[in-house]
Design a protein around this motif. Sequence first.
Motif, PDB file in Angstrom:
ATOM      1  N   LYS A   6       0.780  -1.275  -0.086  1.00  0.00           N
ATOM      2  CA  LYS A   6       0.090  -0.118  -0.064  1.00  0.00           C
ATOM      3  C   LYS A   6       1.029   1.158   0.153  1.00  0.00           C
ATOM      4  O   LYS A   6       0.606   2.291  -0.690  1.00  0.00           O
ATOM      5  CB  LYS A   6      -1.124  -0.037   1.201  1.00  0.00           C
ATOM      6  CG  LYS A   6      -1.959  -0.974   1.068  1.00  0.00           C
ATOM      7  CD  LYS A   6      -2.989  -1.079   2.222  1.00  0.00           C
ATOM      8  CE  LYS A   6      -4.215  -2.189   1.996  1.00  0.00           C
ATOM      9  NZ  LYS A   6      -5.138  -1.975   2.791  1.00  0.00           N
ATOM     10  N   HIS A   7       1.856   1.235   0.541  1.00  0.00           N
ATOM     11  CA  HIS A   7       2.879   2.414   0.483  1.00  0.00           C
ATOM     12  C   HIS A   7       3.306   2.560  -0.619  1.00  0.00           C
ATOM     13  O   HIS A   7       3.480   3.964  -1.128  1.00  0.00           O
ATOM     14  CB  HIS A   7       4.094   2.065   1.559  1.00  0.00           C
ATOM     15  CG  HIS A   7       5.052   3.105   1.666  1.00  0.00           C
ATOM     16  ND1 HIS A   7       4.919   4.490   2.196  1.00  0.00           N
ATOM     17  CD2 HIS A   7       6.574   3.306   1.253  1.00  0.00           C
ATOM     18  CE1 HIS A   7       5.820   5.142   2.094  1.00  0.00           C
ATOM     19  NE2 HIS A   7       6.849   4.616   1.726  1.00  0.00           N
ATOM     20  N   LYS A  10       0.701   4.174  -2.683  1.00  0.00           N
ATOM     21  CA  LYS A  10       0.484   5.770  -2.420  1.00  0.00           C
ATOM     22  C   LYS A  10       1.470   6.447  -3.143  1.00  0.00           C
ATOM     23  O   LYS A  10       1.245   7.443  -3.595  1.00  0.00           O
ATOM     24  CB  LYS A  10       0.640   5.995  -0.846  1.00  0.00           C
ATOM     25  CG  LYS A  10      -0.654   5.358  -0.126  1.00  0.00           C
ATOM     26  CD  LYS A  10      -1.600   6.290  -0.649  1.00  0.00           C
ATOM     27  CE  LYS A  10      -2.825   5.620   0.397  1.00  0.00           C
ATOM     28  NZ  LYS A  10      -4.367   5.936  -0.061  1.00  0.00           N
ATOM     29  N   LYS A  11       2.765   6.185  -3.098  1.00  0.00           N
ATOM     30  CA  LYS A  11       3.809   6.898  -3.899  1.00  0.00           C
ATOM     31  C   LYS A  11       3.430   6.877  -5.531  1.00  0.00           C
ATOM     32  O   LYS A  11       3.605   8.050  -5.850  1.00  0.00           O
ATOM     33  CB  LYS A  11       5.327   5.972  -3.712  1.00  0.00           C
ATOM     34  CG  LYS A  11       5.658   6.031  -2.307  1.00  0.00           C
ATOM     35  CD  LYS A  11       7.111   5.413  -2.675  1.00  0.00           C
ATOM     36  CE  LYS A  11       8.028   5.566  -1.288  1.00  0.00           C
ATOM     37  NZ  LYS A  11       9.281   4.759  -1.195  1.00  0.00           N
ATOM     38  N   GLU A  13       0.476   6.934  -6.636  1.00  0.00           N
ATOM     39  CA  GLU A  13      -0.609   7.916  -6.566  1.00  0.00           C
ATOM     40  C   GLU A  13      -0.323   9.569  -6.596  1.00  0.00           C
ATOM     41  O   GLU A  13      -0.688  10.264  -7.372  1.00  0.00           O
ATOM     42  CB  GLU A  13      -1.648   7.546  -5.552  1.00  0.00           C
ATOM     43  CG  GLU A  13      -2.373   6.328  -5.832  1.00  0.00           C
ATOM     44  CD  GLU A  13      -3.466   6.022  -4.417  1.00  0.00           C
ATOM     45  OE1 GLU A  13      -3.209   6.820  -3.503  1.00  0.00           O
ATOM     46  OE2 GLU A  13      -3.987   4.813  -4.473  1.00  0.00           O
ATOM     47  N   MET A  14       0.527   9.517  -5.769  1.00  0.00           N
ATOM     48  CA  MET A  14       1.181  10.850  -5.757  1.00  0.00           C
ATOM     49  C   MET A  14       2.130  11.238  -7.023  1.00  0.00           C
ATOM     50  O   MET A  14       1.912  12.413  -7.345  1.00  0.00           O
ATOM     51  CB  MET A  14       2.296  10.817  -4.342  1.00  0.00           C
ATOM     52  CG  MET A  14       2.850  12.244  -4.209  1.00  0.00           C
ATOM     53  SD  MET A  14       1.590  13.649  -3.929  1.00  0.00           S
ATOM     54  CE  MET A  14       0.955  13.349  -2.165  1.00  0.00           C
ATOM     55  N   THR A  51      -4.287  -4.842  -4.146  1.00  0.00           N
ATOM     56  CA  THR A  51      -3.190  -3.592  -4.188  1.00  0.00           C
ATOM     57  C   THR A  51      -2.339  -3.926  -5.435  1.00  0.00           C
ATOM     58  O   THR A  51      -1.791  -2.976  -6.062  1.00  0.00           O
ATOM     59  CB  THR A  51      -2.320  -3.867  -3.037  1.00  0.00           C
ATOM     60  OG1 THR A  51      -3.236  -3.392  -1.865  1.00  0.00           O
ATOM     61  CG2 THR A  51      -1.298  -2.738  -2.953  1.00  0.00           C
TER      62      THR A  51
END
Length: 94
Positions: A6-7, A10-11, A13-14, A51
């Motif tokens: 998930k980390h 998130k990267k 997505e950013m 994920t």
Amino acid sequence: MLPTTKHSLKKLEMLLRELGYAVRYEKGNFTSGYCLVEQRKIVIVNRFYDTEGRINVLYDILSQYREPTPELSASSAKLLRRVARFVGLSGEEE
């Protein structure tokens, strides 16, 4: 290639946000992808994907990125260089 966590998601997505995309997760029976709606770049990912599936969809979209790279944060620029080698982008990470 990033680990399927998930980390990492998130990267990615950013990174896509900094490249001008809006990332949305919607439910439905459809194939994930991206589209232009009134000149806005929107990524729509199936909410039911795990994920790994979500990360793979974002990799696919990044592999098709052909615009000049905007000013990115240091972490996003580093991530783009790393991902560019994996997805086959050339010259986009400058």
